[in-house]
Every structure is written in structure tokens, then in C-alpha cells.
Design an enzyme around this catalytic site. Structure first.
Site, short mmCIF file in Angstrom:
data_model
loop_
_atom_site.label_atom_id
_atom_site.label_comp_id
_atom_site.label_asym_id
_atom_site.label_seq_id
_atom_site.Cartn_x
_atom_site.Cartn_y
_atom_site.Cartn_z
N ASP A 46 -29.87 107.34 -12.05
CA ASP A 46 -29.33 108.77 -11.23
C ASP A 46 -27.93 108.95 -11.76
O ASP A 46 -27.22 108.34 -12.48
CB ASP A 46 -29.36 108.23 -9.71
CG ASP A 46 -29.20 109.39 -8.67
OD1 ASP A 46 -30.30 109.67 -8.51
OD2 ASP A 46 -28.25 110.12 -8.61
N ASP A 68 -27.65 111.43 -16.44
CA ASP A 68 -27.79 112.91 -16.07
C ASP A 68 -28.72 113.48 -16.91
O ASP A 68 -28.67 113.66 -18.04
CB ASP A 68 -26.23 113.49 -16.13
CG ASP A 68 -26.32 115.10 -15.88
OD1 ASP A 68 -27.45 115.58 -15.97
OD2 ASP A 68 -25.46 115.52 -15.91
N VAL A 69 -29.77 113.69 -16.55
CA VAL A 69 -30.71 114.26 -17.43
C VAL A 69 -30.70 115.59 -18.17
O VAL A 69 -31.47 116.28 -18.93
CB VAL A 69 -32.33 114.51 -16.62
CG1 VAL A 69 -32.58 113.09 -15.94
CG2 VAL A 69 -31.93 115.54 -15.41
N TYR A 161 -36.95 127.34 -8.42
CA TYR A 161 -37.46 126.09 -8.33
C TYR A 161 -39.11 126.22 -8.51
O TYR A 161 -39.65 125.24 -8.90
CB TYR A 161 -37.34 125.76 -6.95
CG TYR A 161 -37.78 123.96 -6.55
CD1 TYR A 161 -37.11 123.01 -7.16
CD2 TYR A 161 -38.65 124.14 -5.58
CE1 TYR A 161 -37.56 121.82 -6.88
CE2 TYR A 161 -39.14 122.64 -5.35
CZ TYR A 161 -38.63 121.58 -5.99
OH TYR A 161 -39.12 120.20 -5.90
N LYS A 165 -41.06 124.15 -11.38
CA LYS A 165 -42.15 123.25 -11.10
C LYS A 165 -43.55 123.48 -11.61
O LYS A 165 -44.37 122.79 -12.00
CB LYS A 165 -42.39 123.06 -9.49
CG LYS A 165 -41.00 122.27 -8.98
CD LYS A 165 -41.00 120.88 -9.22
CE LYS A 165 -40.22 119.94 -8.77
NZ LYS A 165 -40.01 118.59 -9.34
N ALA A 194 -42.53 116.03 1.88
CA ALA A 194 -42.47 114.37 1.82
C ALA A 194 -40.96 114.17 2.56
O ALA A 194 -39.98 114.42 2.16
CB ALA A 194 -42.32 113.85 0.38
#
Length: 253
Positions: A46, A68-69, A161, A165, A194
Site C-alpha cells: 500500500d 505507490d503503483v 473511474y 475500469k 462491496a
């Protein structure tokens, strides 16, 4: 009727699993916990180092590596660190993503780019790094991406977003073909709603009610219910499944 939390069945025994964005209260931490319960050795990552340490202490027998991606060097350090600690990796779970609500009329380039960089390009960076490691190990392995039903349907204020996705879905399908010759499977899940504390905090009650009413069971999924599907895709039970996006929802394209 609320579902019962199922016991583990050793679906991932002996496998090393790396999970991104696993320090929160949502799907990432749920899949890390489920992988442990299924016998895997788990690396969690994370960008938030304090929360990552706290989650590692909560989960117990995991190895934590900050990442950090959006930073290629940190993504590579994550893979290298997992291999250094466990000797190899077998599964990469790409969970990192960033949402937000903003009309296209008001959205800045920076807001658009930030969501795409974390959610789509971050998934690409992790996929590329994991694939290279799988090939170096001699082939085999599985990648599981976290997409969303919003990649299929429209929702106001979610252009960045949804585009990200939908991109994750396309990346999943195309990279699966690139990876097939190396015996690597790449699939994705597409959850809808979720429920976890952070989502409840940042989402209006009206929108939560609307999204819940769209679901066949009339409730949000528990994060662990999404994690269960990700575990299946990571396991040898999904040995002939690749390039697929599995809807963990009653919503479909």
C-alpha cells in the site's frame, strides 16, 4: 439473509500471493486475509505506510512492502522484495484504484489523469512487472485484476473511474493473450457494491440505496465475497480460465 463466512479449503497452499492496496478495510485486505486462510504466503502493499504496518500486524503472518503503483521503481521493488523474501511469486492481485465523483464539465486534466494513472496504468505497471518475473521463473502464474461493473454501465460523475475500469477490462483480455504462451492466466473481477466503512463514509446514503436496489440479493456484497472469487481465479481450479471478467454482482454488460 446474510451469508456465512466460509472456511478455507487450501486452494492456494504453497503459492506466494502479492496484493496491492491491501491496507484498507475493503477488497484488498479481504483478499489478503482469504489468501492466508487458503494456505498462501502473502505479501501486502500500500502507499500508506502507517496503515500498511497496522494491517500487517492485524493479519499476522504476512510480509509488508510499501508501494505507490504510480511509480515504476516502487512497483519493481515490490516484486523484487517479494521474491527476495519468499523466493518466487505465483499470484499478483492488482487491487489498487482511485475513485471520486466529478462531472466532466468540471473535471480537470489532473483529476482525470490521477484516476487513470492509479487505476489503469498502475494495474498495467504491476501486470508487466509480475509477468516478467513469471517468465524469469520459467512460466506459470496468475494475475487477478480488480475491475468494476462501472466499466460496463454509465453513472453520472464517474467518467474518469468508468474509463479506467473499462480499460482494466480491456487490459485483462489483451494481456491474457500475451501471457498465454508463458502459461500465465490473467482474469478480473467486476464488483458492484462491496460495503466497507470507507465506502460508507464517502458515498451518500441516497446513492448507496440506489445501487443496492439494483442488486438481485437486495444488499451490497461483503468484501470477502468478492475476495472469494479472486481466490478462485488465482487457484488451480481456474486453470483453463483466462482473459475473463467475472461479474461479482447481478449486473452484466
Amino acid at each position: 439473509m446474510n451469508p456465512s463466512y466460509p472456511p478455507g479449503h487450501d486452494l492456494l497452499t504453497g503459492k506466494v500471493v502479492v496484493v496491492t492496496a491491501a491496507a484498507g478495510t475493503g477488497i484488498g485486505s479481504a483478499v489478503a486475509k482469504r489468501c492466508l486462510e487458503e494456505g498462501a504466503r502473502v505479501v501486502i502493499s500500500d502507499w500508506h505506510e502507517r496503515r500498511l504496518k497496522e494491517k500487517a500486524a492485524e493479519l499476522g503472518d504476512v510480509h509488508a512492502i510499501p508501494c505507490d503503483v504510480t511509480q515504476e521503481d516502487q512497483v519493481q521493488a515490490l516484486i523484487d522484495g517479494a521474491v527476495e523474501h519468499f523466493g518466487r511469486i505465483d499470484v499478483m492481485v492488482n487491487n489498487a484504484g482511485l475513485g471520486g465523483t466529478k462531472s466532466v464539465l468540471e473535471m480537470t486534466d489532473e483529476e482525470w489523469s490521477r484516476v487513470l494513472d492509479i487505476t489503469l496504468t498502475g494495474t498495467f505497471r504491476c501486470t508487466r512487472a509480475a509477468l516478467k518475473q513469471f517468465v524469469a521463473q520459467g512460466g506459470g502464474g496468475a494475475i487477478v485484476n480488480n475491475a468494476s461493473v462501472i466499466g460496463w454501465r454509465a453513472q453520472a460523475g464517474q467518467a474518469h473511474y468508468a474509463a479506467a475500469k473499462a480499460g482494466v477490462m480491456a487490459l485483462t483480455r489483451c494481456s491474457a493473450l500475451d501471457a498465454a504462451e508463458h502459461g500465465v492466466r490473467i482474469n478480473a473481477v467486476a464488483p458492484s457494491l462491496a460495503m466497507h466503512p470507507f465506502l460508507a463514509k464517502v458515498t451518500s446514503d441516497e446513492l448507496l440505496d440506489e445501487l443496492t436496489q439494483r442488486e438481485a440479493f437486495g444488499r451490497a456484497a461483503e468484501p470477502w465475497e468478492v475476495a472469494n472469487v479472486m481466490v478462485f481465479l488465482a487457484s488451480d481450479y481456474a486453470s483453463y480460465l483466462t482473459g475473463e471478467v467475472v461479474s461479482v454482482s447481478s449486473q452484466h454488460p
